[in-house]
Structure formats: C-alpha cells, structure tokens
Enzyme design. Structure first.
Site, PDB file in Angstrom:
ATOM      1  N   HIS A   3      65.150  -0.840  40.773  1.00 55.09           N
ATOM      2  CA  HIS A   3      66.472  -1.377  41.180  1.00 55.09           C
ATOM      3  C   HIS A   3      66.667  -2.705  40.439  1.00 55.09           C
ATOM      4  CE1 HIS A   3      69.949  -2.014  43.602  1.00 55.09           C
ATOM      5  NE2 HIS A   3      69.425  -2.139  44.805  1.00 55.09           N
ATOM      6  N   HIS A  20      70.330   6.011  35.325  1.00 61.11           N
ATOM      7  CA  HIS A  20      70.961   5.591  36.583  1.00 61.11           C
ATOM      8  C   HIS A  20      71.164   6.824  37.446  1.00 61.11           C
ATOM      9  CE1 HIS A  20      73.812   3.781  39.378  1.00 61.11           C
ATOM     10  NE2 HIS A  20      73.290   2.629  38.988  1.00 61.11           N
ATOM     11  N   ASP A  72      71.077  -3.611  33.811  1.00 61.15           N
ATOM     12  CA  ASP A  72      69.919  -4.491  33.607  1.00 61.15           C
ATOM     13  C   ASP A  72      69.459  -4.567  32.151  1.00 61.15           C
ATOM     14  OD1 ASP A  72      69.559  -5.188  36.346  1.00 61.15           O
ATOM     15  OD2 ASP A  72      68.805  -3.183  36.713  1.00 61.15           O
TER      16      ASP A  72
HETATM   17  N1  CMC Z   1      62.944   6.413  30.873  1.00 56.92           N
HETATM   18  C1  CMC Z   1      62.481   7.674  30.655  1.00 56.92           C
HETATM   19  N2  CMC Z   1      62.844   8.754  31.372  1.00 56.92           N
HETATM   20  C2  CMC Z   1      63.717   8.567  32.352  1.00 56.92           C
HETATM   21  C3  CMC Z   1      64.252   7.305  32.656  1.00 56.92           C
HETATM   22  C4  CMC Z   1      63.839   6.203  31.864  1.00 56.92           C
HETATM   23  N3  CMC Z   1      64.293   4.977  32.119  1.00 56.92           N
HETATM   24  N4  CMC Z   1      65.090   7.396  33.699  1.00 56.92           N
HETATM   25  C5  CMC Z   1      65.099   8.683  34.061  1.00 56.92           C
HETATM   26  N5  CMC Z   1      64.272   9.407  33.242  1.00 56.92           N
HETATM   27  C6  CMC Z   1      64.054  10.869  33.273  1.00 56.92           C
HETATM   28  C7  CMC Z   1      63.147  11.258  34.424  1.00 56.92           C
HETATM   29  O1  CMC Z   1      61.804  11.282  34.052  1.00 56.92           O
HETATM   30  C8  CMC Z   1      63.684  12.639  34.761  1.00 56.92           C
HETATM   31  O2  CMC Z   1      63.191  13.538  33.784  1.00 56.92           O
HETATM   32  P1  CMC Z   1      62.882  15.067  34.188  1.00 56.92           P
HETATM   33  O3  CMC Z   1      64.209  15.644  34.619  1.00 56.92           O
HETATM   34  O4  CMC Z   1      62.324  15.671  32.958  1.00 56.92           O
HETATM   35  O5  CMC Z   1      61.884  15.003  35.318  1.00 56.92           O
HETATM   36  C9  CMC Z   1      65.188  12.512  34.532  1.00 56.92           C
HETATM   37  O6  CMC Z   1      65.322  11.474  33.560  1.00 56.92           O
HETATM   38  C10 CMC Z   1      65.975  12.132  35.786  1.00 56.92           C
HETATM   39  O7  CMC Z   1      65.407  10.932  36.316  1.00 56.92           O
HETATM   40  P2  CMC Z   1      65.162  10.635  37.849  1.00 56.92           P
HETATM   41  O8  CMC Z   1      64.006   9.719  37.975  1.00 56.92           O
HETATM   42  O9  CMC Z   1      65.118  11.926  38.605  1.00 56.92           O
HETATM   43  O10 CMC Z   1      66.502   9.894  38.192  1.00 56.92           O
HETATM   44  P3  CMC Z   1      66.772   8.995  39.440  1.00 56.92           P
HETATM   45  O11 CMC Z   1      68.225   9.060  39.677  1.00 56.92           O
HETATM   46  O12 CMC Z   1      65.867   9.352  40.574  1.00 56.92           O
HETATM   47  O13 CMC Z   1      66.350   7.529  38.952  1.00 56.92           O
HETATM   48  C11 CMC Z   1      66.420   5.376  37.972  1.00 56.92           C
HETATM   49  C12 CMC Z   1      67.236   6.568  38.487  1.00 56.92           C
HETATM   50  C13 CMC Z   1      67.387   4.228  37.681  1.00 56.92           C
HETATM   51  C14 CMC Z   1      65.441   4.917  39.070  1.00 56.92           C
HETATM   52  C15 CMC Z   1      65.659   5.780  36.696  1.00 56.92           C
HETATM   53  O14 CMC Z   1      66.577   6.167  35.689  1.00 56.92           O
HETATM   54  C16 CMC Z   1      64.723   4.669  36.194  1.00 56.92           C
HETATM   55  O15 CMC Z   1      63.588   4.569  36.661  1.00 56.92           O
HETATM   56  N6  CMC Z   1      65.206   3.825  35.219  1.00 56.92           N
HETATM   57  C17 CMC Z   1      64.420   2.684  34.777  1.00 56.92           C
HETATM   58  C18 CMC Z   1      64.543   1.541  35.767  1.00 56.92           C
HETATM   59  C19 CMC Z   1      65.891   0.891  35.721  1.00 56.92           C
HETATM   60  O16 CMC Z   1      66.429   0.576  34.668  1.00 56.92           O
HETATM   61  N7  CMC Z   1      66.448   0.631  36.908  1.00 56.92           N
HETATM   62  C20 CMC Z   1      67.734  -0.050  37.065  1.00 56.92           C
HETATM   63  C21 CMC Z   1      68.763   0.864  37.643  1.00 56.92           C
HETATM   64  S1  CMC Z   1      70.441   0.299  37.483  1.00 56.92           S
HETATM   65  C22 CMC Z   1      70.608  -1.177  38.344  1.00 56.92           C
HETATM   66  C23 CMC Z   1      70.017  -1.252  39.667  1.00 56.92           C
HETATM   67  O17 CMC Z   1      70.018  -0.345  40.488  1.00 56.92           O
HETATM   68  O18 CMC Z   1      69.487  -2.323  39.980  1.00 56.92           O
END
Ligand code: CMC
Length: 429
Positions: A267, A308, A364
């Site tokens: 987050h 996201h 971010d």
């Molecule tokens: N790098 C590599 N792979 C990724 C990333 C990433 N940053 N984000 C998602 N994926 C992949 C993930 O492994 C999954 O792949 P598969 O379908 O093959 O298993 C697919 O994309 C979907 O991801 P998810 O984890 O199921 O998506 P989610 O909606 O649960 O998670 C997230 C969203 C923001 C937690 C995630 O994208 C992430 O960890 N990003 C990096 C951390 C980040 O930048 N967070 C800030 C979010 S925006 C501002 C805020 O909320 O504060």
C-alpha cells in the site's frame, strides 16, 4: 422488488434466490447478497474483497479500466490544477467546493488547530531516535484519543467536524515532530501565517536559530501531492478506518489503525520501497535482470510502484506526478533515478508479462523521486502519503458514522480447522 434482479440457483437443494441488482451513479452494478444466508443458507467467499463492494459511498469514483479518478465528481486533473489541498479537503468532507467565504473560514479553522499538546512532545521523547516515523505516527495518532476528550462523541456532528479539523491540522505538525525527534533537533511550533504545505516545510526544515522561508516551488509540489493522495475510495487503509470505526470506537483510534495499514509495502509503503528498489537496480544496464526477477514466480521481488488492484490502465495520479517530478527536478537538479525510473517504465510497458496483466505505474512510482529531491529521507515518504490521505480517512469515517443504517463490520469465514473433538487428558497428549 428492485427493477433488475439476478437469480441464483442452489443446484443441490433446488432453491432459488432472487437477488436485487443495484446501480450506482457510475460504475459496475452491484449484486445485493444480504438475504442470501436467509434464503439459501450460504455465505459468499471473497478474500481480499476482489469482487465485493463493502459499502455505499458518494465520495470518490475511480474507473480502473479508463484510468479515471474523481473526487465528488470532479476529475483529479482539474482539482490538481485549480484547487489547493485545503479546498479539496473541504470538498471531500462537505461534498461541494467551498465558496471564497467558506474557504477562508475553513482555512482559519485548520490554522486554529495546528498546535499539538505539549504533553505529546514528551510522548515523542519516549521513542528511540531511530524509530521509523510511521511507527511513531501510528502511536502518536492513537494517543490523540487520550488528549481530546471534548470531541469524541461520534454521534454529535459538530464534534465530528472538530475531530476532522484537528486531524487535518495536526498531521503535518506531528509528522515534522517525528522527523525532528529522529534527528535530535528541537520540534518547531507551526507558523500559522504560512500556507498548509509551507507551514509543514517550515516545521521540517526550519531551525529556531536561523531564518527560514519555505520555497514556493516545493510548497506547490507538496500541495499537489497531498491532493493526489487525499482519497482513493475503499483502499486497504480506508477500509481499515471504516472497519475499526464501525465498532463506534474513538475516531483518533480508527485513524491510527488506518496509518498502520497504510505503512505496508503493498500500500503506501510502496513509495519508500520504489526508491530503495531504484537504488538497488543502480543502472539502466541492470533493468532487464530486475524485470526478469519480477516475472519469476519463485522470486518474491516485485516491481514496486507497479500494478494496482483497480487500475488496469495508467494510474492518472502517476501521470500528474511524472510531470510534476520533471518540474521539481528542473529546479532542484536532475536525479539519475528519474532516468532509471523512466527507462524501467518504458521497458516494463513493452514487456509481455506486464502487458498481459495490465500492470502500469501507480501513484507511488514517481512520488518518491519528488520527495527525495525536496530533501525528505526515505522513511518520511509514507508519512507524506498519510498527511494527504488523512482527509480521505475522515471523510469516509464521517460518511459511515452519519449513515443511520450503519452496522458493525463483521465478515464471515470459511472454517477449515478441526471438527469438534474432546480435550484429552495431559498424560494422553
Ligand atoms: N511486479 C510483478 N508482478 C506483479 C506486480 C508487480 N508489481 N503486481 C502484480 N503482479 C502480478 C502478480 O504476480 C499476479 O500475477 P499472476 O496472475 O501470474 O499470479 C498478477 O500480476 C496480479 O497481481 P495480484 O497480486 O493478484 O494483484 P493484486 O490486486 O492483489 O495486488 C498490488 C495489487 C498493488 C498489491 C500489486 O500490484 C503489488 O504488489 N504492486 C507492488 C506494490 C505497490 O506498488 N503498491 C502500491 C499500490 S498503489 C498505491 C497504494 O495503494 O498505496
């Protein structure tokens, strides 16, 4: 009966439930499942709320497919260009932009509450010098509940608004106090003749021994960043505030819960993690290696600042921040990490893995580069996010508390532990 319904048939019992389909002003319709347990005897299963609307809200709308974000119907791009942060706070809290008289009155109210109780300074002294500022902020925010007994009747709208003013006004003072504690410098009192962002800059970088005038370019950049972070509908920290607040707990306690949730790297903690990642990547030559690591399911590394839950297109806030970063760096000197971030974005956006999963830079990705240029240490980045987001947390808390149909949030579970069994005597275990 609602105009549109969805029939859900339980094939094992043959029973059918007719569920109302509810339409909001914008966005996807929502299937109202509240009578499902009564009619079919089942709950629904949705860890992470990937398919569940947890409440009704009239504050913020975002369309993840289009990359669109609006507060109270106003596009984020227009708010960032035409308003200051306190006008946006007023909008989020009251539903409409302030008139010039309302704006002046609101700014006066916020100014009036910028000081913190002297006892809080002693509270800060209890933290180790190297405590993470988000750890201090979580504790200090929670402790406000012990200082302001006169505004904790959550059923009184006037007290709710005083709580809102106090929180918005004191966040920069507390944030700067945490920073000053970490570097062993005296905590400064606010200067109320300054604007919200300039006052924060003064409390961060000023010293009692010498004059300091906040840089208008830095103040403007911070103000825009606060606007962009002000709300984002039912994100993890806001949902935390709503859930904590639904028990009718003390509002400062509910907001402290939101600060704790924001801290996580998935987050708000991502802005700090992005800069650490850019430092680790070090040079454009290493980008491919890190892209491969992000794609490797056996490697926990993720491209921080990418992806996201809702945006499956460019995060509109990231577009504004990228432009803002260019302006700030023009004044404060270029940062090689900006070039690295740009290249990383370019390469990732062409990579099949990121394209297929629709992973784009989020809020971010570029914000840390601005914070770094303005002199903030990495540990303060998420605190800056928290300052901006405070109004969103309170707006959602106020919307929830003033709704006569509010009930305590209490999710169900799918129990997968042992079935009933008898406790054996100690000798038989
Ligand atoms: N790098 C590599 N792979 C990724 C990333 C990433 N940053 N984000 C998602 N994926 C992949 C993930 O492994 C999954 O792949 P598969 O379908 O093959 O298993 C697919 O994309 C979907 O991801 P998810 O984890 O199921 O998506 P989610 O909606 O649960 O998670 C997230 C969203 C923001 C937690 C995630 O994208 C992430 O960890 N990003 C990096 C951390 C980040 O930048 N967070 C800030 C979010 S925006 C501002 C805020 O909320 O504060």
């Amino acid at each position: 009966m609602a105009d549109k319904t969805v029939s859900l048939k339980d094939n094992s019992s043959g029973k059918t439930a007719e569920l109302p389909l509810r339409e909001g002003t914008l966005g996807s319709s929502v299937l109202d499942i509240r009578k499902l347990p009564k009619e079919l005897g089942h709950f629904t299963f949705d860890p992470g709320f990937k398919a569940t609307a947890s409440c009704e809200s009239a504050i913020t709308y975002l369309d993840g497919g289009k990359g669109q974000l609006m507060y109270r119907g106003y596009p984020i791009e227009q708010l960032a260009e035409k308003c200051n942060y306190l006008e946006v706070c007023y909008l989020l809290l009251h539903g409409e932009l302030p008139s010039s008289t309302e704006k002046e009155q609101f700014e006066t109210n916020i100014r009036y509450h910028t000081m913190i109780n002297e006892g809080l300074r002693k509270f800060l002294d209890g933290f180790r010098y190297d405590a993470h500022p988000m750890a201090m902020m979580t504790g200090v925010l929670g402790s406000l509940s012990a200082f302001y007994h006169d505004s904790t009747n959550i059923h009184d709208p006037d007290q709710r608004i005083i709580t809102a003013h106090r929180l918005i006004a004191k966040m920069p003072t507390l944030a700067a106090a945490c920073y000053k504690h970490s570097i062993g410098e005296p905590v400064l009192y606010p200067r109320n003749e300054l604007s919200y962002a300039s006052n924060f800059l003064w409390m961060m970088w000023g010293r009692p021994t010498e004059p300091y005038e906040p840089d208008p370019v830095a103040a403007k950049a911070l103000d825009v960043l606060f606007i962009l972070h002000a709300d984002h509908e039912q994100n993890a920290s806001t949902s935390t505030v709503r859930l904590a607040g639904s028990s009718q707990t003390n509002p400062f306690g509910a907001i402290a819960a939101g600060v704790a949730s924001l801290w996580g790297p998935a987050h708000g903690g991502a802005n700090e993690a992005v800069l650490r990642m850019l430092d680790e990547i070090g040079s454009v030559d290493n980008i491919d290696k890190y892209i491969d690591r992000a794609k490797d399911k056996n490697d926990p590394f993720r491209l921080m600042g990418f992806g996201h839950r809702v945006y499956k297109n460019m995060d509109p806030r990231a577009l504004i921040i990228k432009k803002l970063a260019d302006e700030v760096l023009e004044k404060y000197g270029d940062d090689p990490r900006m070039e690295l971030a740009r290249r990383l974005e370019e390469i990732a956006l062409k990579d099949e893995y990121f394209v297929e999963r629709r992973l784009y830079p989020n809020v971010d990705f570029y914000s840390g580069i601005i914070y770094q240029a303005l002199g903030f240490p990495y540990e303060m980045f998420t605190v800056l996010f928290a300052i901006g987001r405070t109004v969103g947390w309170i707006a959602h808390w106020m919307e929830m508390i003033s709704d006569p149909s509010m009930v305590i949030g209490r999710p169900r579970q799918l129990y997968v532990g042992p079935a009933e069994r008898n406790v054996p005597d100690l000798d038989d275990r």
